[in-house]
Design a protein around this motif. Structure first.
Motif, PDB file in Angstrom:
ATOM      1  N   TYR A   1    -131.349  10.343   5.883  1.00  0.00           N
ATOM      2  CA  TYR A   1    -129.597  10.427   6.805  1.00  0.00           C
ATOM      3  C   TYR A   1    -128.879  11.477   5.342  1.00  0.00           C
ATOM      4  CZ  TYR A   1    -124.835   8.074   4.967  1.00  0.00           C
ATOM      5  OH  TYR A   1    -123.751   8.181   4.165  1.00  0.00           O
ATOM      6  N   PHE A   2    -129.156  11.787   4.535  1.00  0.00           N
ATOM      7  CA  PHE A   2    -128.692  12.993   3.651  1.00  0.00           C
ATOM      8  C   PHE A   2    -128.968  13.915   3.878  1.00  0.00           C
ATOM      9  CE2 PHE A   2    -129.899   9.277   0.257  1.00  0.00           C
ATOM     10  CZ  PHE A   2    -129.094   9.649  -0.154  1.00  0.00           C
ATOM     11  N   THR A   3    -129.892  14.590   4.538  1.00  0.00           N
ATOM     12  CA  THR A   3    -130.175  15.668   5.525  1.00  0.00           C
ATOM     13  C   THR A   3    -129.643  15.874   6.728  1.00  0.00           C
ATOM     14  OG1 THR A   3    -132.095  15.523   6.273  1.00  0.00           O
ATOM     15  CG2 THR A   3    -131.801  16.070   4.280  1.00  0.00           C
ATOM     16  N   GLN A   4    -129.130  14.433   7.548  1.00  0.00           N
ATOM     17  CA  GLN A   4    -129.031  14.534   9.417  1.00  0.00           C
ATOM     18  C   GLN A   4    -129.968  15.626   9.891  1.00  0.00           C
ATOM     19  OE1 GLN A   4    -125.545  12.900   9.589  1.00  0.00           O
ATOM     20  NE2 GLN A   4    -126.776  11.929   8.640  1.00  0.00           N
ATOM     21  N   ASP A   5    -131.808  14.899   9.219  1.00  0.00           N
ATOM     22  CA  ASP A   5    -131.985  16.178  10.387  1.00  0.00           C
ATOM     23  C   ASP A   5    -132.867  14.580  10.280  1.00  0.00           C
ATOM     24  OD1 ASP A   5    -134.059  17.294  11.075  1.00  0.00           O
ATOM     25  OD2 ASP A   5    -134.515  18.537   9.513  1.00  0.00           O
ATOM     26  N   SER A   6    -132.622  14.516  11.773  1.00  0.00           N
ATOM     27  CA  SER A   6    -133.280  12.893  12.297  1.00  0.00           C
ATOM     28  C   SER A   6    -135.045  13.985  13.396  1.00  0.00           C
ATOM     29  CB  SER A   6    -132.712  12.692  13.498  1.00  0.00           C
ATOM     30  OG  SER A   6    -131.982  13.465  14.764  1.00  0.00           O
ATOM     31  N   VAL A   7    -135.175  15.436  13.483  1.00  0.00           N
ATOM     32  CA  VAL A   7    -135.754  16.093  13.831  1.00  0.00           C
ATOM     33  C   VAL A   7    -136.695  16.394  13.504  1.00  0.00           C
ATOM     34  CG1 VAL A   7    -136.411  18.167  16.296  1.00  0.00           C
ATOM     35  CG2 VAL A   7    -133.788  17.047  15.552  1.00  0.00           C
ATOM     36  N   SER A   8    -136.537  17.413  12.287  1.00  0.00           N
ATOM     37  CA  SER A   8    -137.832  18.146  11.270  1.00  0.00           C
ATOM     38  C   SER A   8    -139.375  16.960  11.358  1.00  0.00           C
ATOM     39  CB  SER A   8    -137.752  18.313  10.111  1.00  0.00           C
ATOM     40  OG  SER A   8    -136.567  19.832  10.965  1.00  0.00           O
ATOM     41  N   ALA A   9    -139.930  17.423  11.549  1.00  0.00           N
ATOM     42  CA  ALA A   9    -141.088  15.891  10.583  1.00  0.00           C
ATOM     43  C   ALA A   9    -141.943  16.301   9.712  1.00  0.00           C
ATOM     44  CB  ALA A   9    -143.093  16.849  11.065  1.00  0.00           C
TER      45      ALA A   9
END
Length: 480
Positions: free
Chosen positions: A123-131
């Motif tokens: 949520y904080f990074t808005q990164d739903s892709v990186s492992a």
């Protein structure tokens, strides 16, 4: 008299050479601080987590039903969270471990705290892709997660990305403690080794580190004092020598010595502010060594909960966080609302405790002050809600909102009631040290001009001290 002056000059050189390497370390690492804290600070998509209201979470089961279903009779606290499109009761057990139970079925979610930590980090990074490269529960501070961050325990969530992003999250409060990428990690290592000298703590402990640093700061002060004294003793001689050289039109062969004296005189006040504030900071840290931080613990019994958390006299649309506290042996629901109020509802009869947050904050402050007669304490206290940081309660303290309890003698205790934690204690020497450090060491007096200007001024000050030291060393080499 001439011999005394020459001896004084000799001791100035000895002191200056002794302090040379520490000064280089401190000024260069000080120059790096604005890059780490401001200019090269990594960006983050979201810094604050905004939870759903209880109305949007739509729990089907009450807390008591979930507790009874899972045969839980004692626990520390609870919360209601929503992630991956499901709502869960987040229950902190007496073993200090969070367990997550479905708010609809009551079933335990395996490794729920880890799953929620990853959800928050994404949520904080808005990164739903990186492992996710690694997930670690951090219970102590270290070089990359330093004591300045205050919050423990936290989950360290490391992403498998080129920038090496690490997110530190406190799942109990659904908040981010800090975040680091590879660049910031490098700056943190540089600052830790060359400014705070943590390698000394690894050798002989933190008290050893503080004593060594104080000795070096003392040598720097004597070097500064002797340099100013020499200028006063010899200024007529320096002036006459310069006048005679110009009259004879001779080449200036001692320009290094002259620049060292002139620039040294210009930056002497800056050096003094750095030395005094640094020494004061170290002395207070040394004074506070060994003082154990008191920890507040509570145990909630499920039998003390009669009123359902789903039937409290606060609209679900306003409720953003619910927990439980014990106040003089009575269990209360502690409800944080979207209007930034904190309300207290008796868990047995459903009645609201008037001024509950102020009363509970006062109760906790007196607990942390280790007062024996809490109920009958007659000191006149002032309780003030704090919702933003200021000069006394700065960003370094991390926790907001808090209640400030002011005791006679200008003694202030800051309490985060939603975690029952002492956020900060400010009184006497601690207040003086804090103000001296932010104004004399970190130049917060320049905040009015903007953070960039303040950082530039502080860097110029550190650079001036570095230049003087290097000119002094060059003058020493020239004399050999």
């Amino acid at each position: 008299m001439a011999t005394a002056k020459q001896n004084f000059y000799k001791w100035h050189r000895v002191l200056g050479l002794t302090a040379l390497v520490p000064v280089i370390f401190w000024t260069i690492s000080g120059l790096s601080h604005p890059f780490m804290a401001n200019w090269f600070r990594p960006d983050i998509a979201k810094e604050v987590f905004k939870p759903l209201s209880q109305q949007n979470m739509k729990p089907q089961l009450s807390l008591k039903q979930v507790l009874d279903t899972n045969h839980i009779t004692q626990f520390v606290n609870f919360g209601l969270v929503n992630f991956d499109h499901q709502s869960y009761y987040q229950i902190l057990g007496t073993d200090s471990v969070f367990q997550y139970y479905s708010a609809n079925t009551g079933r335990l979610l395996k490794n729920g705290d880890q799953a929620y930590a990853v959800y928050l980090a994404r949520y904080f990074t808005q990164d739903s892709v990186s492992a996710i490269k690694s997930l670690t529960l951090q219970k102590t501070f270290d070089g990359q997660y330093q004591p300045i961050n205050h919050l423990l325990p936290v989950w360290k969530v490391s992403f498998n990305r080129p920038d090496g992003m690490d997110i530190y999250v406190e799942t109990g409060q659904s908040r981010m403690a800090t975040f680091n990428n590879n660049t910031r990690k490098a700056f943190l290592w540089l600052f830790e080794q060359f400014h705070t000298w943590d390698f000394l703590a690894a050798i002989g402990g933190d008290q050893f580190r503080l004593i060594v640093l104080l000795c070096i700061v003392g040598i720097m002060f004597l070097s500064l004092l002797s340099g100013i004294t020499i200028y006063g003793l010899f200024w007529k001689k320096f002036k006459t020598a310069t006048k005679n050289r110009r009259a004879a039109n001779r080449k200036d062969t001692r320009f290094v010595h002259r620049f060292h004296r002139q620039i040294g005189l210009i930056v002497s006040f800056v050096m003094l502010t750095f030395i005094v504030s640094g020494a004061f900071h170290l002395l207070v840290k040394l004074h506070n060594q060994g003082s154990m931080e008191k920890i507040y613990n509570q145990v909630i019994n499920s039998k003390d909960i009669s009123v359902s958390n789903l039937e409290l006299p606060v609209p679900d649309s306003l409720t953003v966080k619910t927990g439980l506290i014990k106040y003089f042996g009575i269990t209360y629901y502690q409800i944080s609302t979207s209007k930034k109020d904190v309300l207290y509802i008796n868990a047995i009869n459903g009645k609201e405790l008037t001024d509950g947050d102020k009363l509970y904050a006062t109760y906790l402050s007196q607990y942390y002050r280790e007062m024996s007669d809490v109920k009958n304490h007659k000191a006149k206290l002032t309780v003030t809600p704090i919702r933003q940081f200021d000069n006394e309660y700065g960003f370094i303290n991390k926790r907001l909102p808090v209640q400030k309890i002011s005791y006679p003698g200008n003694e202030n205790w800051y309490i985060e009631t939603t975690t029952s934690q002492l956020a900060a204690k400010v009184s006497g020497i601690d207040r003086a040290e804090g103000l001296s450090f932010i104004f004399l060491h970190k130049y917060f007096g320049m905040t009015w001009a903007g953070k960039n200007v303040r950082d530039i001024v502080s860097m110029l000050a550190a650079l001036g001290v570095l230049v003087v030291s290097l000119f002094g060393f060059a003058a020493f080499l020239k004399n050999k």
